[in-house]
Design a protein around this motif. Structure first.
Motif, PDB file in Angstrom:
ATOM      1  N   LEU A 135      -2.721  20.727  71.325  1.00  0.00           N
ATOM      2  CA  LEU A 135      -1.913  21.021  72.488  1.00  0.00           C
ATOM      3  C   LEU A 135      -1.490  19.799  73.027  1.00  0.00           C
ATOM      4  O   LEU A 135      -0.363  19.765  73.701  1.00  0.00           O
ATOM      5  CB  LEU A 135      -2.838  21.709  73.758  1.00  0.00           C
ATOM      6  N   ARG A 136      -1.918  18.548  72.745  1.00  0.00           N
ATOM      7  CA  ARG A 136      -1.475  17.298  73.074  1.00  0.00           C
ATOM      8  C   ARG A 136      -0.417  16.609  71.770  1.00  0.00           C
ATOM      9  O   ARG A 136       0.166  15.653  72.095  1.00  0.00           O
ATOM     10  CB  ARG A 136      -2.510  16.321  73.111  1.00  0.00           C
ATOM     11  N   GLY A 137      -0.192  17.380  70.843  1.00  0.00           N
ATOM     12  CA  GLY A 137       0.702  17.127  70.172  1.00  0.00           C
ATOM     13  C   GLY A 137       0.289  16.409  68.693  1.00  0.00           C
ATOM     14  O   GLY A 137       0.892  15.821  68.023  1.00  0.00           O
ATOM     15  N   GLU A 138      -1.106  16.318  68.883  1.00  0.00           N
ATOM     16  CA  GLU A 138      -1.670  15.461  67.720  1.00  0.00           C
ATOM     17  C   GLU A 138      -1.795  16.172  66.559  1.00  0.00           C
ATOM     18  O   GLU A 138      -2.801  16.927  66.135  1.00  0.00           O
ATOM     19  CB  GLU A 138      -3.066  14.836  68.060  1.00  0.00           C
ATOM     20  N   THR A 139      -0.898  16.296  65.739  1.00  0.00           N
ATOM     21  CA  THR A 139      -0.816  17.245  64.555  1.00  0.00           C
ATOM     22  C   THR A 139      -0.376  16.555  63.269  1.00  0.00           C
ATOM     23  O   THR A 139      -0.334  17.066  62.145  1.00  0.00           O
ATOM     24  CB  THR A 139       0.097  18.379  64.726  1.00  0.00           C
ATOM     25  N   GLN A 140      -0.379  15.286  63.063  1.00  0.00           N
ATOM     26  CA  GLN A 140       0.106  14.621  61.875  1.00  0.00           C
ATOM     27  C   GLN A 140      -0.974  14.676  60.888  1.00  0.00           C
ATOM     28  O   GLN A 140      -0.519  14.627  59.830  1.00  0.00           O
ATOM     29  CB  GLN A 140       0.277  13.099  62.343  1.00  0.00           C
ATOM     30  N   ASP A 141      -2.231  14.635  61.071  1.00  0.00           N
ATOM     31  CA  ASP A 141      -3.319  14.752  60.170  1.00  0.00           C
ATOM     32  C   ASP A 141      -3.313  16.158  59.388  1.00  0.00           C
ATOM     33  O   ASP A 141      -3.898  16.167  58.362  1.00  0.00           O
ATOM     34  CB  ASP A 141      -4.580  14.329  60.596  1.00  0.00           C
ATOM     35  N   LEU A 142      -2.593  17.081  60.128  1.00  0.00           N
ATOM     36  CA  LEU A 142      -2.213  18.368  59.547  1.00  0.00           C
ATOM     37  C   LEU A 142      -1.164  18.928  58.935  1.00  0.00           C
ATOM     38  O   LEU A 142      -0.655  19.883  58.980  1.00  0.00           O
ATOM     39  CB  LEU A 142      -2.897  19.426  60.491  1.00  0.00           C
ATOM     40  N   ARG A 143      -0.128  17.924  58.841  1.00  0.00           N
ATOM     41  CA  ARG A 143       1.216  18.169  58.495  1.00  0.00           C
ATOM     42  C   ARG A 143       1.479  18.899  57.239  1.00  0.00           C
ATOM     43  O   ARG A 143       2.590  19.589  57.282  1.00  0.00           O
ATOM     44  CB  ARG A 143       1.954  16.736  58.362  1.00  0.00           C
ATOM     45  N   GLU A 144       0.479  18.772  56.432  1.00  0.00           N
ATOM     46  CA  GLU A 144       0.562  19.622  55.147  1.00  0.00           C
ATOM     47  C   GLU A 144       0.496  21.163  55.551  1.00  0.00           C
ATOM     48  O   GLU A 144       1.122  21.970  54.653  1.00  0.00           O
ATOM     49  CB  GLU A 144      -0.169  19.110  54.097  1.00  0.00           C
ATOM     50  N   LEU A 145       0.093  21.328  56.474  1.00  0.00           N
ATOM     51  CA  LEU A 145      -0.074  22.870  56.827  1.00  0.00           C
ATOM     52  C   LEU A 145       1.163  23.312  57.727  1.00  0.00           C
ATOM     53  O   LEU A 145       1.257  24.608  57.629  1.00  0.00           O
ATOM     54  CB  LEU A 145      -1.432  23.123  57.808  1.00  0.00           C
ATOM     55  N   TRP A 146       1.761  22.317  58.173  1.00  0.00           N
ATOM     56  CA  TRP A 146       3.135  23.169  59.112  1.00  0.00           C
ATOM     57  C   TRP A 146       4.227  22.402  58.386  1.00  0.00           C
ATOM     58  O   TRP A 146       5.488  22.999  58.945  1.00  0.00           O
ATOM     59  CB  TRP A 146       2.668  22.772  60.645  1.00  0.00           C
ATOM     60  N   GLU A 147       4.281  21.326  58.067  1.00  0.00           N
ATOM     61  CA  GLU A 147       5.697  20.554  57.608  1.00  0.00           C
ATOM     62  C   GLU A 147       6.451  21.335  56.691  1.00  0.00           C
ATOM     63  O   GLU A 147       7.687  21.546  57.122  1.00  0.00           O
ATOM     64  CB  GLU A 147       5.637  19.177  56.963  1.00  0.00           C
ATOM     65  N   PRO A 148       5.988  21.934  55.720  1.00  0.00           N
ATOM     66  CA  PRO A 148       6.859  22.884  54.654  1.00  0.00           C
ATOM     67  C   PRO A 148       7.402  24.302  55.578  1.00  0.00           C
ATOM     68  O   PRO A 148       8.716  24.628  55.421  1.00  0.00           O
ATOM     69  CB  PRO A 148       5.877  23.356  53.579  1.00  0.00           C
ATOM     70  N   GLU A 149       6.440  24.599  56.499  1.00  0.00           N
ATOM     71  CA  GLU A 149       6.997  25.853  57.095  1.00  0.00           C
ATOM     72  C   GLU A 149       8.049  25.636  58.257  1.00  0.00           C
ATOM     73  O   GLU A 149       8.851  26.245  58.406  1.00  0.00           O
ATOM     74  CB  GLU A 149       5.928  26.630  57.807  1.00  0.00           C
ATOM     75  N   LEU A 150       7.910  24.367  58.747  1.00  0.00           N
ATOM     76  CA  LEU A 150       8.851  23.953  59.789  1.00  0.00           C
ATOM     77  C   LEU A 150      10.330  23.773  59.011  1.00  0.00           C
ATOM     78  O   LEU A 150      11.393  24.022  59.459  1.00  0.00           O
ATOM     79  CB  LEU A 150       8.533  22.856  60.446  1.00  0.00           C
ATOM     80  N   GLU A 151      10.098  23.076  57.921  1.00  0.00           N
ATOM     81  CA  GLU A 151      11.410  22.787  57.123  1.00  0.00           C
ATOM     82  C   GLU A 151      12.002  23.974  56.539  1.00  0.00           C
ATOM     83  O   GLU A 151      13.256  24.154  56.707  1.00  0.00           O
ATOM     84  CB  GLU A 151      11.051  21.803  55.904  1.00  0.00           C
ATOM     85  N   ARG A 152      11.228  25.111  56.012  1.00  0.00           N
ATOM     86  CA  ARG A 152      11.908  26.327  55.636  1.00  0.00           C
ATOM     87  C   ARG A 152      12.633  26.979  56.923  1.00  0.00           C
ATOM     88  O   ARG A 152      13.496  27.602  56.714  1.00  0.00           O
ATOM     89  CB  ARG A 152      10.781  27.059  54.945  1.00  0.00           C
ATOM     90  N   ALA A 153      11.884  27.163  57.852  1.00  0.00           N
ATOM     91  CA  ALA A 153      12.289  27.771  59.004  1.00  0.00           C
ATOM     92  C   ALA A 153      13.422  27.077  59.666  1.00  0.00           C
ATOM     93  O   ALA A 153      14.379  27.666  60.147  1.00  0.00           O
ATOM     94  CB  ALA A 153      11.198  27.709  60.178  1.00  0.00           C
ATOM     95  N   THR A 154      13.821  26.043  59.650  1.00  0.00           N
ATOM     96  CA  THR A 154      15.008  25.208  59.989  1.00  0.00           C
ATOM     97  C   THR A 154      16.064  25.599  59.243  1.00  0.00           C
ATOM     98  O   THR A 154      17.314  25.670  59.626  1.00  0.00           O
ATOM     99  CB  THR A 154      14.641  23.521  60.175  1.00  0.00           C
ATOM    100  N   GLY A 155      15.854  25.685  57.851  1.00  0.00           N
ATOM    101  CA  GLY A 155      16.734  26.083  56.848  1.00  0.00           C
ATOM    102  C   GLY A 155      17.189  27.572  57.128  1.00  0.00           C
ATOM    103  O   GLY A 155      18.498  27.983  56.963  1.00  0.00           O
ATOM    104  N   ASP A 156      16.242  28.427  57.547  1.00  0.00           N
ATOM    105  CA  ASP A 156      16.582  29.863  57.542  1.00  0.00           C
ATOM    106  C   ASP A 156      17.262  30.123  58.900  1.00  0.00           C
ATOM    107  O   ASP A 156      18.426  30.798  58.902  1.00  0.00           O
ATOM    108  CB  ASP A 156      15.054  30.637  58.159  1.00  0.00           C
TER     109      ASP A 156
END
Length: 248
Positions: free
Chosen positions: A71-92
């Motif tokens: 909730l504080r935005g500390e997500t970088q160590d889990l980026r492999e879980l969300w980065e591909p999904e966010l990139e794909r959604a942005t393209g969508d």
């Protein structure tokens, strides 16, 4: 919880309504959704070999432990879980911006059709982009390929949840619609490629032309194949089925 209410609600909308109200809400939902991935999860060693109930109980504990940091935005160590999904959604979202869009308010339907010429790849925007870009309960996605039409008709959870904000639209007869489209297609449900549908009491069911294997709530429909029917014929039959349920 009250301090973090905005981001909690954004994450809930991303998870329950397949929306993208904010990047941070989408990222949290992507982390939760991918936590059980046997290849990517940071807890894959702990969940290996567990039964379904034990696996999800353990993941719930791990995610709740991480929730304040997320909730504080500390997500970088889990980026492999969300980065591909966010990139794909942005393209969508970008692909929808370039598509032809038709709103049928009386049917609670948005029709998206790829503006690109045939043979330029599969038009495959995901659920989060579809329901972020339109407030309608139903989305019909039509693409043109060299050898036919790609089609996906998705009903959102907006007609499944008991919402204060809106009355649910009555759901159409997807079984009957699939049978009608197969009749026009000249095929049967036993064929390798045919019109398929998920049960109407599914929280967010869909109908498509293609192979039978498709998990519920799939972000993208990888089971689709080319239909011989034109986009206009498919759109007409979907609108007829929606009009029928509205009259009944």
């Amino acid at each position: 919880a009250l301090e973090h209410a905005p981001v909690l609600l954004e994450a809930a909308r991303a998870g329950d309504f397949f929306e993208m109200p904010s990047t941070r809400g989408f990222v949290i939902d992507a982390i939760v959704s991918a936590a059980g991935d046997a290849a990517r999860s940071p807890w894959r060693t702990e969940i290996a070999g567990l039964g379904s109930l034990e696996r999800w109980n353990l993941l719930q504990e791990r995610l709740l432990e991480r929730l304040p940091a997320l909730l504080r935005g500390e997500t970088q160590d889990l980026r492999e879980l969300w980065e591909p999904e966010l990139e794909r959604a942005t393209g969508d979202l970008a692909s929808l911006k370039a598509a032809e869009r038709t709103e049928r308010d009386e049917l609670d339907l948005t029709v998206w059709q790829a503006a690109r010429p045939p043979g330029d790849g599969l038009f495959d925007p995901g659920r989060h982009a579809l329901f972020q870009e339109s407030p309608r309960d139903r989305a019909l996605v039509l693409g043109r390929q060299r050898d036919g039409t790609s089609a996906r008709f998705v009903i959102s959870t907006r007609s499944w949840f008991d919402l204060v904000s809106r009355s649910p639209s009555r759901r159409p007869d997807l079984d009957g619609l699939a049978a009608r489209l197969n009749e026009l297609e000249g095929c049967t449900a036993e064929d390798e490629l045919a019109w398929r549908n998920q049960a109407i009491d599914n929280a967010s069911p869909e109908l498509w032309f293609g192979r039978a294997e498709l998990e519920s709530f799939s972000e993208h429909n990888v089971a689709r194949g080319p239909s011989r029917l034109s986009p206009r014929v498919i759109e007409t039959e979907v609108e007829r089925a929606l009009g029928q349920v509205s009259r009944d």
